[in-house]
Design a protein around this motif. Structure first.
Motif, PDB file in Angstrom:
ATOM      1  N   LEU A 107      56.797  24.588  53.836  1.00 21.68           N
ATOM      2  CA  LEU A 107      56.472  24.952  52.466  1.00 21.68           C
ATOM      3  C   LEU A 107      55.780  23.808  51.725  1.00 21.68           C
ATOM      4  O   LEU A 107      54.880  24.037  50.921  1.00 21.68           O
ATOM      5  N   SER A 144      63.284  19.245  55.344  1.00 17.12           N
ATOM      6  CA  SER A 144      63.651  20.512  55.984  1.00 17.12           C
ATOM      7  C   SER A 144      62.734  21.655  55.539  1.00 17.12           C
ATOM      8  O   SER A 144      62.704  22.704  56.162  1.00 17.12           O
ATOM      9  N   LEU A 145      61.983  21.434  54.468  1.00 21.64           N
ATOM     10  CA  LEU A 145      61.064  22.454  53.949  1.00 21.64           C
ATOM     11  C   LEU A 145      59.606  22.086  54.211  1.00 21.64           C
ATOM     12  O   LEU A 145      58.728  22.373  53.412  1.00 21.64           O
TER      13      LEU A 145
END
Length: 86
Positions: free
Chosen positions: A25, A21-22
């Motif tokens: 990043l 989900s990241l």
């Protein structure tokens, strides 16, 4: 060759981070340390092209650049099924 290597590393890491989900990043955080040797090789080869009197062992940097390109092109091809399942 430098663009090819950087693209190959980026695509490989983007596929690894796809399930997270990241991912926005994770990709830059993983991309920077993995691309540092590639960027150093590109910089050294550019320096040798601009200043041909400097003898720094050109073959070492070309071998490193080719090895990175082959590694990050062939390994993701071999791991394609595993990357899609992750």
């Amino acid at each position: 060759m430098g663009s090819w290597g950087f693209t190959a590393i980026g695509v490989f890491l983007a596929n690894l981070a796809e399930a997270s989900s990241l991912k926005e990043l994770l990709v830059p955080i993983m991309l920077f340390p993995m691309s540092v040797p590639l960027l150093i090789a590109i910089i050294r080869l550019t320096e040798m092209a601009l200043y041909p009197t400097v003898e720094l062992g050109m073959s070492l940097w070309i071998v490193l650049l080719i090895a990175y390109n082959v590694l990050f092109t062939v390994v993701p091809l071999l791991l394609f099924d595993v990357l899609l399942e992750v």
